[in-house]
Design a protein around this motif. Structure first.
Motif, PDB file in Angstrom:
ATOM      1  N   PHE A 312     104.228 -68.652  -3.168  1.00  0.00           N
ATOM      2  CA  PHE A 312     103.531 -67.516  -2.964  1.00  0.00           C
ATOM      3  C   PHE A 312     102.268 -67.822  -2.717  1.00  0.00           C
ATOM      4  O   PHE A 312     101.344 -67.300  -1.589  1.00  0.00           O
ATOM      5  N   ALA A 313     101.331 -68.879  -3.283  1.00  0.00           N
ATOM      6  CA  ALA A 313     100.263 -69.308  -3.118  1.00  0.00           C
ATOM      7  C   ALA A 313      99.992 -69.789  -1.591  1.00  0.00           C
ATOM      8  O   ALA A 313      98.958 -69.533  -0.685  1.00  0.00           O
ATOM      9  N   GLY A 314     101.102 -70.357  -1.178  1.00  0.00           N
ATOM     10  CA  GLY A 314     101.155 -71.081   0.214  1.00  0.00           C
ATOM     11  C   GLY A 314     101.166 -70.057   1.187  1.00  0.00           C
ATOM     12  O   GLY A 314     100.633 -70.194   2.402  1.00  0.00           O
ATOM     13  N   ILE A 315     101.869 -68.962   0.965  1.00  0.00           N
ATOM     14  CA  ILE A 315     101.996 -67.796   1.980  1.00  0.00           C
ATOM     15  C   ILE A 315     100.646 -67.166   1.971  1.00  0.00           C
ATOM     16  O   ILE A 315     100.064 -66.833   3.228  1.00  0.00           O
ATOM     17  N   GLY A 316      99.992 -67.068   0.963  1.00  0.00           N
ATOM     18  CA  GLY A 316      98.707 -66.477   0.875  1.00  0.00           C
ATOM     19  C   GLY A 316      97.591 -67.129   1.581  1.00  0.00           C
ATOM     20  O   GLY A 316      97.101 -66.734   2.644  1.00  0.00           O
ATOM     21  N   PHE A 317      97.280 -68.497   1.193  1.00  0.00           N
ATOM     22  CA  PHE A 317      96.313 -69.156   1.810  1.00  0.00           C
ATOM     23  C   PHE A 317      96.866 -69.677   3.261  1.00  0.00           C
ATOM     24  O   PHE A 317      95.946 -69.978   4.245  1.00  0.00           O
ATOM     25  N   GLY A 318      97.969 -69.781   3.504  1.00  0.00           N
ATOM     26  CA  GLY A 318      98.319 -70.224   4.997  1.00  0.00           C
ATOM     27  C   GLY A 318      97.957 -69.320   5.870  1.00  0.00           C
ATOM     28  O   GLY A 318      98.091 -69.599   7.050  1.00  0.00           O
ATOM     29  N   ASN A 319      97.787 -68.164   5.378  1.00  0.00           N
ATOM     30  CA  ASN A 319      97.366 -66.898   6.353  1.00  0.00           C
ATOM     31  C   ASN A 319      95.619 -66.618   6.139  1.00  0.00           C
ATOM     32  O   ASN A 319      95.355 -66.219   7.017  1.00  0.00           O
ATOM     33  N   ALA A 320      95.271 -66.779   5.074  1.00  0.00           N
ATOM     34  CA  ALA A 320      93.852 -66.306   4.870  1.00  0.00           C
ATOM     35  C   ALA A 320      93.025 -67.537   4.967  1.00  0.00           C
ATOM     36  O   ALA A 320      91.712 -67.578   5.396  1.00  0.00           O
ATOM     37  N   GLY A 321      93.595 -68.643   4.229  1.00  0.00           N
ATOM     38  CA  GLY A 321      92.656 -69.786   4.477  1.00  0.00           C
ATOM     39  C   GLY A 321      92.154 -70.154   2.910  1.00  0.00           C
ATOM     40  O   GLY A 321      92.237 -69.376   2.072  1.00  0.00           O
TER      41      GLY A 321
END
Length: 463
Positions: A312-321
């Motif tokens: 979940f965090a990967g999808i979040g930061f993978g798009n937001a940074g």
């Protein structure tokens, strides 16, 4: 009224002529830059396909058959090559008769040298599918091997992030890559990012492009049971900071520059309404399960939940940074002198990535809080802070104290001083942070070299 409408129409036509960015024109393929908008106006949502389930690794042989794989490259590290996760994948490949070769020389915390060794193996093997079984180091190495094997004439720095590399866009299709994460931290199975230590500068950098993200992430929670306690803790800290940094990053519509072409829009785009959902949920899961996952390696529910939190965090930061915690972590890892990390079977000095990230977190979020205090307060509340009588201006102090208590409960080293650094090292740490513009520019608060120096100094001791 007709005259007013005509004026509005003419003004809109002028805007379209003046700006050739995709926000205002259909001729953006000719553009060099946007002359009207300085900030971006859009964001994209991208992630690998994810398959989750206990024992799901046994399906990978069938996946490779379905892809028509004839010659598979399986990458892992020497320690993992002897453990159950790799054995499960190899058993699945053997049952389906898929031809493969194993590369088990991946370095924990990879360097440009170790990347190049893996790239050479990939180039010589003529592989049509790649499989990575391991933590972020293995998955990132496999991404790089796939990239450069598909671009055999490229110079190594061609795709490395600017200003260290040339940051060229990737326009050629890569081979399919299946990632099987064995740690609950990096989220590398979801992202188009590959991080390594660039030895000439003693600082981390990487390659960031949606083109290198895995085709499929096979998330098998059974694999996390093999993580030693400290590996589980440091992996979890990476999840924590991924969630916190992406949720507090500069909003996407404040990021500059406005891209002249969609291919120029970075993978790390700034916080946005979609990434916020993933980051916030990951933070809730960290608050509920991380301490249990660290303290009891047999707690399958907790370790499974942290594995999902990593996704979940990967999808979040993978798009937001991410921003300062990660930007400052790269020279902390890259300049390590003698620190020997507990729970890691490596022969070289090591400050694990998750540890290098979290050590600066109290200082960083105290610094960034004035820019978006509501988000910092919400994060503190999710992590268990008592919010009664708390004011907006207290956001930084409250989140910093909450993080200190969290780290203390999990027996984290007491700041940079405890992993071998002193105030004399601060100039080198600042110097190693400056090239990390890909992430530091997403910090919601502008900062100077003096600010970075003060943040490193404040992180020498946490408690």
């Amino acid at each position: 009224m007709a005259g007013r409408d005509r004026v509005v129409q003419l003004l809109r036509q002028l805007v379209r002529v003046a700006c050739r960015c995709p926000a205002h024109s259909n001729t953006f393929h000719q553009a060099a830059t946007c002359t009207v908008r300085k900030t971006d106006y859009a964001f994209e949502m991208a992630s690998s396909n994810i398959r989750y389930g206990e024992g799901v690794s046994r399906e990978i042989g069938m996946d490779l058959q379905n892809l028509g794989a004839q010659n598979v490259c399986l990458m892992t590290d020497k320690n993992l090559s002897r453990l159950a996760p790799v054995k499960a994948v190899l058993d699945s490949l053997s049952k389906t008769g898929v031809r493969y070769k194993v590369y088990d020389n991946v370095r924990v915390e990879p360097t440009d040298t170790s990347f190049k060794e893996a790239i050479l193996f990939a180039k010589n093997g003529s592989f049509d599918v790649f499989v990575a079984v391991g933590g972020g180091s293995v998955i990132d190495t496999c991404k790089a091997a796939n990239l450069y094997a598909s671009h055999p004439d490229a110079d190594f720095l061609d795709f490395v992030n600017a200003p260290i590399g040339k940051g060229k866009p990737i326009t050629r299709a890569l081979k399919p890559l299946i990632a099987v994460p064995t740690t609950a931290g990096t989220g590398s199975e979801t992202t188009g990012v590959a991080i390594f230590d660039f030895e000439p500068l003693k600082a981390k950098t990487g390659i960031a492009s949606r083109a290198i993200r895995p085709t499929l992430g096979i998330v098998d929670p059974v694999h996390t049971l093999s993580m030693p306690e400290r590996v589980a803790a440091n992996s979890g800290f990476d999840v924590l900071c991924h969630a916190l940094e992406s949720y507090t990053a500069l909003p996407y519509n404040q990021r500059t520059p406005c891209p002249h072409d969609p291919i120029a829009r970075p993978a790390y785009q700034g916080s946005n309404p979609i990434s916020d959902v993933w980051s916030r949920h990951a933070l809730h899961m960290v608050a509920k399960y991380m301490k249990r996952a660290v303290r009891d390696p047999e707690d399958l529910e907790a370790r499974s939940s942290m594995h999902l939190a990593s996704v979940f965090a990967g999808i979040g930061f993978g798009n937001a940074g991410v921003h300062l915690c990660h930007g400052m972590s790269y020279p902390i890892s890259g300049n390590v002198k003698t620190h020997s990390a507990k729970g890691y079977s490596v022969e070289h000095p090591l400050v694990p990535h998750g540890l290098s990230v979290v050590l600066t977190s109290p200082a960083v979020f105290s610094f960034t809080a004035p820019m978006c205090p509501e988000r910092h307060l919400e994060a503190a509340e999710i992590l268990g802070a008592d919010m009664r009588q708390v004011k907006r201006q207290d956001a930084g102090a409250v989140l910093a104290d909450t993080l200190r208590h969290f780290l203390f409960d999990l027996q984290v080293e007491d700041g940079l001083g405890a992993v071998g650094y002193s105030k004399d090292d601060i100039p080198a740490l600042v110097k190693g942070t400056i090239p990390q513009e890909r992430v530091t520019r997403l910090c919601p608060r502008e900062h100077t070299e003096d600010d970075l120096s003060q943040l490193f100094e404040a992180s020498m001791k946490i408690y």
